[in-house]
Design an enzyme around this catalytic site. Structure first.
Site, PDB file in Angstrom:
ATOM      1  N   ASP A  68      55.549  52.047  27.636  1.00 56.57           N
ATOM      2  CA  ASP A  68      55.370  51.950  26.188  1.00 56.57           C
ATOM      3  C   ASP A  68      55.639  53.324  25.584  1.00 56.57           C
ATOM      4  O   ASP A  68      55.790  54.307  26.303  1.00 56.57           O
ATOM      5  CB  ASP A  68      53.958  51.467  25.838  1.00 56.57           C
ATOM      6  CG  ASP A  68      52.913  52.163  26.672  1.00 56.57           C
ATOM      7  OD1 ASP A  68      53.112  53.356  26.993  1.00 56.57           O
ATOM      8  OD2 ASP A  68      51.901  51.520  27.016  1.00 56.57           O
ATOM      9  N   ASP A  70      54.300  56.189  22.935  1.00 56.06           N
ATOM     10  CA  ASP A  70      53.218  56.692  22.092  1.00 56.06           C
ATOM     11  C   ASP A  70      53.794  57.712  21.122  1.00 56.06           C
ATOM     12  O   ASP A  70      54.712  58.467  21.463  1.00 56.06           O
ATOM     13  CB  ASP A  70      52.127  57.343  22.947  1.00 56.06           C
ATOM     14  CG  ASP A  70      51.478  56.323  23.867  1.00 56.06           C
ATOM     15  OD1 ASP A  70      51.371  55.146  23.466  1.00 56.06           O
ATOM     16  OD2 ASP A  70      51.095  56.687  24.995  1.00 56.06           O
ATOM     17  N   ASP A 144      46.160  66.012  29.019  1.00 57.70           N
ATOM     18  CA  ASP A 144      45.660  66.300  30.368  1.00 57.70           C
ATOM     19  C   ASP A 144      46.597  67.156  31.217  1.00 57.70           C
ATOM     20  O   ASP A 144      46.236  68.239  31.648  1.00 57.70           O
ATOM     21  CB  ASP A 144      45.231  65.014  31.084  1.00 57.70           C
ATOM     22  CG  ASP A 144      46.239  63.881  30.978  1.00 57.70           C
ATOM     23  OD1 ASP A 144      47.348  64.105  30.445  1.00 57.70           O
ATOM     24  OD2 ASP A 144      45.925  62.757  31.435  1.00 57.70           O
TER      25      ASP A 144
HETATM   26  P1  ATP Z   1      51.123  55.551  31.802  1.00 55.42           P
HETATM   27  O1  ATP Z   1      51.255  54.953  30.437  1.00 55.42           O
HETATM   28  O2  ATP Z   1      52.349  55.586  32.615  1.00 55.42           O
HETATM   29  O3  ATP Z   1      49.968  55.008  32.534  1.00 55.42           O
HETATM   30  P2  ATP Z   1      50.470  57.874  30.294  1.00 55.42           P
HETATM   31  O4  ATP Z   1      50.455  59.320  30.651  1.00 55.42           O
HETATM   32  O5  ATP Z   1      51.378  57.456  29.196  1.00 55.42           O
HETATM   33  O6  ATP Z   1      50.759  57.097  31.625  1.00 55.42           O
HETATM   34  P3  ATP Z   1      48.382  56.872  28.661  1.00 55.42           P
HETATM   35  O7  ATP Z   1      47.014  56.458  29.047  1.00 55.42           O
HETATM   36  O8  ATP Z   1      49.310  55.927  28.024  1.00 55.42           O
HETATM   37  O9  ATP Z   1      49.010  57.457  29.994  1.00 55.42           O
HETATM   38  O10 ATP Z   1      48.188  58.158  27.750  1.00 55.42           O
HETATM   39  C1  ATP Z   1      49.187  58.661  26.876  1.00 55.42           C
HETATM   40  C2  ATP Z   1      49.069  60.183  26.772  1.00 55.42           C
HETATM   41  O11 ATP Z   1      47.785  60.533  26.242  1.00 55.42           O
HETATM   42  C3  ATP Z   1      49.144  60.924  28.101  1.00 55.42           C
HETATM   43  O12 ATP Z   1      50.464  61.159  28.474  1.00 55.42           O
HETATM   44  C4  ATP Z   1      48.393  62.180  27.795  1.00 55.42           C
HETATM   45  O13 ATP Z   1      49.196  63.091  27.068  1.00 55.42           O
HETATM   46  C5  ATP Z   1      47.299  61.701  26.869  1.00 55.42           C
HETATM   47  N1  ATP Z   1      46.078  61.349  27.626  1.00 55.42           N
HETATM   48  C6  ATP Z   1      45.740  60.137  28.123  1.00 55.42           C
HETATM   49  N2  ATP Z   1      44.558  60.149  28.721  1.00 55.42           N
HETATM   50  C7  ATP Z   1      44.098  61.420  28.604  1.00 55.42           C
HETATM   51  C8  ATP Z   1      42.911  62.081  28.995  1.00 55.42           C
HETATM   52  N3  ATP Z   1      41.965  61.433  29.668  1.00 55.42           N
HETATM   53  N4  ATP Z   1      42.790  63.390  28.669  1.00 55.42           N
HETATM   54  C9  ATP Z   1      43.740  64.037  27.981  1.00 55.42           C
HETATM   55  N5  ATP Z   1      44.878  63.472  27.591  1.00 55.42           N
HETATM   56  C10 ATP Z   1      45.071  62.182  27.888  1.00 55.42           C
HETATM   57 MG    MG Z   2      51.474  55.479  28.221  1.00 56.04          MG
END
Ligand code: ATP
Ligand code: MG
Length: 440
Positions: A68, A70, A144
């Site tokens: 997706d 963001d 993160d």
């Molecule tokens: P995926 O969607 O592949 O699982 P993602 O990194 O996109 O991985 P998401 O949960 O969609 O994970 O989070 C989007 C973004 O938000 C991350 O890339 C990160 O920058 C931020 N993020 C998510 N969770 C945290 C957290 N616990 N602490 C700090 N930043 C976070």
């Molecule tokens: Mg994501």
């Protein structure tokens, strides 16, 4: 000299972010979803700074198709919402906007400031609420991992990198931003994310990021069970569940999630069963075939159910009520750690409760089992049990043949009813709600 010193102290000479032009980073605008491009366009037209951020940018740089997109912007949620026909304000811990465009839902969040004095925390340093808006730079600092703090500017095509995420991607390293211990204390779920993203992306966790994890693993106990469940689900459905679970155990992170996993994996049958279930799930996820989270959790907890069932059986409890009670024991103990949703536990119960019924291969019983809506899932579960050596392979082969046989052939396959004391058992069972066949 003094002037330069003052400028540095005031942060005016701080090196800016790396701005990498499209020709060098290689993400083509065509690979950004039409919804994400649209949101960026609308917000930019209204004078806002807006970027695609996080997992999508990271995945595109690794040639992985993003799940997706963001979006991060300097517009406030209440400024974003009226710009789109279908948009919802959501979230308590983080307030953000979901914009629905066609079949896509875009998560649009306002730049947030990192941890500061006013951030509300629990006694272990876990952040309870952080809705303080900030600048792009601050937003990057509170993310993160360095590889998750990359911003793609849809207009200029540049990638903006404050924390060396591009270099880390090249080195295939997962590195947390800032002080590892402090960042894991703020949100212990980041430790699980490190394991999951490392496995999913084939990145190795940087040594200093990894160092405090074993020591801080117990902090997961203070994370709300519903949030842990959500993260665990992501991990199990990542297509790398086997690798993730192995790594979780290696880091001692599984203790607060599936506390009896060690016990299960120590016995050869349990280990074989869980490994097979995870391998099968990974295979399905990677082939884009649907997987059932209920099936997966049922598999992870089955040997706990078996152990509890055996114990009750030894105490002389009747077989089927003992199984029901064992299911209760396991699900109750588990819910303290990991809040598996009720919808899932209902299915897990059905699948478990159907297992002893596979032993009955006579008369109408076999036919009735076949007609239950969860038959297919329960049969797949039986197949795993057979493959792991828990039940005779012959039982699974029989049911496989029985399913695909025509009605006459089925009739011939049925075994004679040899169960002892049939009448007495039926009488005793009467009125026992626990013993009713699973409901659709
Ligand atoms: P995926 O969607 O592949 O699982 P993602 O990194 O996109 O991985 P998401 O949960 O969609 O994970 O989070 C989007 C973004 O938000 C991350 O890339 C990160 O920058 C931020 N993020 C998510 N969770 C945290 C957290 N616990 N602490 C700090 N930043 C976070
Ligand atoms: Mg994501």
């Amino acid at each position: 000299m003094i002037k330069r010193f003052i400028r540095r102290v005031l942060g005016l000479d701080a090196p800016g972010p790396l701005r990498v032009p499209q020709s060098r980073h290689g993400i083509s605008s065509n690979s950004i979803s039409s919804g994400a491009l649209k949101v960026c366009d609308v917000l930019a037209d209204h004078g806002h700074a807006v970027y695609v951020v996080g997992g999508a940018v990271r995945d595109l740089l690794l040639n992985i198709e993003p799940k997706d997109f963001d979006i991060a912007t300097d517009a406030r949620p209440e400024q974003i919402k009226p710009l789109f026909r279908r948009a919802l304000l959501i979230g308590r811990r983080f307030r953000l906007v979901h914009v629905m465009l066609g079949r896509e839902t875009l998560e649009v969040s306002t730049f947030r400031a990192a941890d500061n004095q006013s951030t509300e925390k629990d006694q272990h340093g876990r952040v309870l609420r952080d809705n303080v808006f900030g600048t792009l730079e601050e937003d990057a600092r509170r993310r993160d991992f360095t590889v998750n703090a990359l911003y793609f500017d849809c207009r200029s095509g540049e990638v903006i990198d404050y924390h060396g995420g591009l270099a880390d991607l090249k080195k295939r390293t997962l590195r947390i931003i800032g002080d590892p211990e402090a960042r894991f204390r703020e949100d212990p779920v980041r430790m699980l994310r490190a394991v999951r993203l490392g496995a999913k992306l084939g990145l190795s966790i940087d040594a200093s990021t990894r160092a405090p994890i074993k020591r801080l693993a117990p902090l997961l106990e203070h994370v709300p069970p519903a949030r842990l469940f959500e993260e665990m689900l992501k991990l199990l459905l990542s297509g790398h569940a086997n690798a993730c679970l192995r790594q979780l155990r290696h880091e001692g992170l599984h203790k607060g999630l599936l506390p009896l996993l060690d016990v299960i994996l120590e016995q050869p049958l349990g280990e074989r069963f869980v490994t097979l279930a995870l391998a099968q799930t990974d295979e399905r996820v990677l082939a884009d075939r649907p997987v059932s989270p209920a099936f997966l959790f049922a598999a992870l907890l089955w040997h706990e159910v078996l152990a509890a069932w055996k114990m009750r059986d030894k105490r002389g409890e009747p077989r089927i009520p003992a199984l029901e009670a064992a299911m209760d024991d396991v699900l109750e103990a588990q819910s303290v750690k990991l809040a598996i949703t009720r919808r899932l536990t209902a299915t897990m119960r059905e699948v478990w409760a159907m297992q002893p019924r596979f032993e009955e291969r006579s008369g109408q019983r076999a036919q009735r089992l076949l007609e239950l809506p969860r038959f297919r899932m329960a049969y797949d579960f039986l197949a795993l049990r057979a493959a792991s050596g828990e039940v005779p392979a012959e039982l699974e082969t029989w049911w496989r043949a029985f399913q695909s046989a025509d009605p006459e052939a089925r009739e011939e396959m049925l075994l004679p009813d040899t169960r002892p004391h049939n009448k007495r058992r039926r009488r005793r069972r009467k009125g026992n709600a626990n013993d009713a066949p699973p409901q659709p």
